[in-house]
Design a protein around this motif. Structure first.
Motif, PDB file in Angstrom:
ATOM      1  N   VAL A 168      -2.326  -8.210   3.447  1.00  7.76           N
ATOM      2  CA  VAL A 168      -2.377  -7.134   2.446  1.00  7.76           C
ATOM      3  C   VAL A 168      -3.812  -6.976   1.941  1.00  7.76           C
ATOM      4  O   VAL A 168      -4.314  -5.857   1.789  1.00  7.76           O
ATOM      5  N   GLU A 169      -4.485  -8.105   1.736  1.00 12.96           N
ATOM      6  CA  GLU A 169      -5.874  -8.016   1.261  1.00 12.96           C
ATOM      7  C   GLU A 169      -6.743  -7.294   2.294  1.00 12.96           C
ATOM      8  O   GLU A 169      -7.518  -6.392   1.948  1.00 12.96           O
ATOM      9  N   GLN A 170      -6.567  -7.671   3.544  1.00 10.71           N
ATOM     10  CA  GLN A 170      -7.367  -7.048   4.610  1.00 10.71           C
ATOM     11  C   GLN A 170      -7.097  -5.539   4.671  1.00 10.71           C
ATOM     12  O   GLN A 170      -8.027  -4.733   4.707  1.00 10.71           O
ATOM     13  N   ASP A 171      -5.824  -5.181   4.640  1.00  7.09           N
ATOM     14  CA  ASP A 171      -5.459  -3.752   4.678  1.00  7.09           C
ATOM     15  C   ASP A 171      -6.051  -3.007   3.483  1.00  7.09           C
ATOM     16  O   ASP A 171      -6.584  -1.914   3.620  1.00  7.09           O
ATOM     17  N   ALA A 172      -5.935  -3.627   2.316  1.00  8.78           N
ATOM     18  CA  ALA A 172      -6.422  -2.965   1.104  1.00  8.78           C
ATOM     19  C   ALA A 172      -7.937  -2.771   1.184  1.00  8.78           C
ATOM     20  O   ALA A 172      -8.454  -1.696   0.877  1.00  8.78           O
ATOM     21  N   ARG A 173      -8.639  -3.797   1.627  1.00  9.79           N
ATOM     22  CA  ARG A 173     -10.104  -3.673   1.690  1.00  9.79           C
ATOM     23  C   ARG A 173     -10.522  -2.675   2.770  1.00  9.79           C
ATOM     24  O   ARG A 173     -11.496  -1.947   2.591  1.00  9.79           O
ATOM     25  N   GLU A 174      -9.771  -2.635   3.873  1.00  8.21           N
ATOM     26  CA  GLU A 174     -10.091  -1.652   4.923  1.00  8.21           C
ATOM     27  C   GLU A 174      -9.849  -0.229   4.440  1.00  8.21           C
ATOM     28  O   GLU A 174     -10.630   0.676   4.684  1.00  8.21           O
ATOM     29  N   ASN A 175      -8.744  -0.044   3.757  1.00  9.40           N
ATOM     30  CA  ASN A 175      -8.352   1.319   3.364  1.00  9.40           C
ATOM     31  C   ASN A 175      -9.002   1.795   2.080  1.00  9.40           C
ATOM     32  O   ASN A 175      -9.257   2.974   1.912  1.00  9.40           O
ATOM     33  N   LEU A 176      -9.255   0.882   1.183  1.00  8.28           N
ATOM     34  CA  LEU A 176      -9.722   1.292  -0.146  1.00  8.28           C
ATOM     35  C   LEU A 176     -11.148   0.828  -0.434  1.00  8.28           C
ATOM     36  O   LEU A 176     -11.742   1.210  -1.446  1.00  8.28           O
TER      37      LEU A 176
ATOM     38  N   LEU B  77       0.814  -1.217   0.000  1.00 12.40           N
ATOM     39  CA  LEU B  77       0.000   0.000   0.000  1.00 12.40           C
ATOM     40  C   LEU B  77       0.848   1.268   0.000  1.00 12.40           C
ATOM     41  O   LEU B  77       0.350   2.362  -0.218  1.00 12.40           O
ATOM     42  N   GLU B  78       2.135   1.049   0.279  1.00 14.23           N
ATOM     43  CA  GLU B  78       3.031   2.200   0.268  1.00 14.23           C
ATOM     44  C   GLU B  78       3.056   2.758  -1.150  1.00 14.23           C
ATOM     45  O   GLU B  78       3.205   2.025  -2.115  1.00 14.23           O
ATOM     46  N   GLY B  79       2.881   4.040  -1.277  1.00 13.60           N
ATOM     47  CA  GLY B  79       2.913   4.601  -2.627  1.00 13.60           C
ATOM     48  C   GLY B  79       1.534   4.784  -3.230  1.00 13.60           C
ATOM     49  O   GLY B  79       1.368   5.549  -4.163  1.00 13.60           O
ATOM     50  N   VAL B  80       0.535   4.067  -2.683  1.00 11.14           N
ATOM     51  CA  VAL B  80      -0.806   4.214  -3.264  1.00 11.14           C
ATOM     52  C   VAL B  80      -1.339   5.628  -3.010  1.00 11.14           C
ATOM     53  O   VAL B  80      -2.002   6.212  -3.865  1.00 11.14           O
TER      54      VAL B  80
ATOM     55  N   ILE C 225     -11.376   5.986 -10.739  1.00 11.97           N
ATOM     56  CA  ILE C 225     -10.527   4.848 -10.398  1.00 11.97           C
ATOM     57  C   ILE C 225     -11.334   3.599 -10.751  1.00 11.97           C
ATOM     58  O   ILE C 225     -12.402   3.366 -10.204  1.00 11.97           O
ATOM     59  N   GLU C 226     -10.822   2.861 -11.699  1.00 12.93           N
ATOM     60  CA  GLU C 226     -11.537   1.665 -12.171  1.00 12.93           C
ATOM     61  C   GLU C 226     -11.573   0.630 -11.063  1.00 12.93           C
ATOM     62  O   GLU C 226     -12.566  -0.078 -10.881  1.00 12.93           O
ATOM     63  N   GLY C 227     -10.472   0.556 -10.343  1.00  9.12           N
ATOM     64  CA  GLY C 227     -10.399  -0.401  -9.245  1.00  9.12           C
ATOM     65  C   GLY C 227      -8.963  -0.787  -8.965  1.00  9.12           C
ATOM     66  O   GLY C 227      -8.052  -0.469  -9.738  1.00  9.12           O
ATOM     67  N   VAL C 228      -8.815  -1.449  -7.823  1.00  3.22           N
ATOM     68  CA  VAL C 228      -7.500  -1.923  -7.394  1.00  3.22           C
ATOM     69  C   VAL C 228      -7.567  -3.443  -7.448  1.00  3.22           C
ATOM     70  O   VAL C 228      -8.494  -4.048  -6.915  1.00  3.22           O
TER      71      VAL C 228
END
Ligand SMILES: Nc1ncnc2c1ncn2[C@@H]1O[C@H](COP(=O)(O)OP(=O)(O)OP(=O)(O)O)[C@@H](O)[C@H]1O
Ligand SMILES: [Mg+2]
Length: 269
Positions: A207-215, A166-169, A189-192
């Motif tokens: 990473v999946e959990q973090d991504a879904r929580e944040n995005l 997620l760094e850089g996103v 944003i089409e999606g991640v």
């Protein structure tokens, strides 16, 4: 989506993440092949001087005459830079290392951020009748990537299921916001998409959990598994769908294409 219908031209998607090696090219090539399998017509634009998308779709370096560089820097007409691939209805504008100097060469050009936008809106575009254009961006937030974002309707962000994913996103999101303000207010944003996912690895799950929580909703339901067939396919100059049609990687990219198409159909309805 109101801008997704043939009379108004193709949906243009920039595949971008300034982090290197996260699966941009792999996603551009294989999502393109998966969309084609559903009966759509797709153009891939190789906007990376590394030219990996060109190689992966079978256009060898020696066969790349006129390229993205000529399209952007020399105003070469679209029809002279579009190459057919082994796969019907899948074409590519290839890139070579020449493109790496475009940043500097275009510096004084006041339309420098709009070159790809204008190129993809030539009237010749209508005749090709593309449904999608996928732009494979370089691992940088440079002028080339800005050109992709100015030209595109949306940005698709591959996220490698690895530490620091997620760094850089946030920097990428900031660039998208800047492009919206300066040049392309409708850029979405089409999606991640999570790539190289290994379900046996706790880190991937984290990473999946973090991504879904944040995005949240921005993250596609489909995850692309780490799959050796995906990494082998480019050396056979084929998308994984054509190299090993039943592989887990091929199945995942088909699911991603379906998810992408269904989102557009739902919004259009
Ligand atoms: N799902 C996958 N399973 C296995 N290997 C993969 C998968 N996706 C990508 N790879 C491999 O990971 C490497 C990086 O992928 P890719 O070239 O698509 O990333 P990229 O973001 O385009 O890189 P760059 O930033 O250099 O342009 C490649 O060797 C590719 O074959
Ligand atoms: Mg790449």
């Amino acid at each position: 989506m109101s801008d997704f219908s043939r009379p108004e031209g193709p949906r243009i998607i920039a595949v971008a993440n300034q982090k290197g090696g996260v699966g941009k090219t792999t996603t551009a090539i294989n999502l393109a092949a998966a969309l084609v399998e559903t009966g759509l017509r797709v153009l891939v634009v190789d906007l990376d001087p590394q030219g990996n998308a060109s190689t992966g779709l079978g256009i060898e370096a020696g066969d790349r005459g006129l390229t993205t560089y000529d399209l952007l820097v020399d105003d070469t007409p679209l029809e002279e830079v579009i190459y057919a691939t082994e796969i019907e209805d899948l074409c590519i504008i290839p890139a070579t290392v020449d493109l790496s100097s475009a940043d500097i060469e275009l510096f004084a050009n006041e339309k420098r951020s709009f070159l790809l936008h204008d190129a993809l809106r030539q009237t010749a575009m209508d005749e090709y009748d593309w449904d999608y254009v996928l732009i494979d961006c370089p691992p940088s937030l440079n002028l080339l990537t800005v050109n992709a974002m100015v030209a595109a309707h949306s940005v698709l962000i591959p996220l490698q299921s690895e530490f620091f994913a997620l760094e850089g996103v946030s920097q990428l999101m900031l660039t998208i916001r800047e492009v919206r303000q300066a040049a392309n207010p409708n850029l979405r944003i089409e999606g991640v998409v999570l790539t190289m996912f290994d379900r046996r690895n706790n880190l991937s799950q984290q990473v999946e959990q973090d991504a879904r929580e944040n995005l949240g909703e921005l993250v596609f339901k489909t995850k692309i598994p780490r799959n050796v067939r995906v990494s082998e396919a480019p050396s056979f100059a084929l998308p994984v769908l054509n190299y090993d049609s039943n592989s887990l990687g091929a199945q995942a990219y088909r699911a991603l294409a379906e998810e992408l198409i269904s989102v557009h159909q739902n919004v259009a309805a």
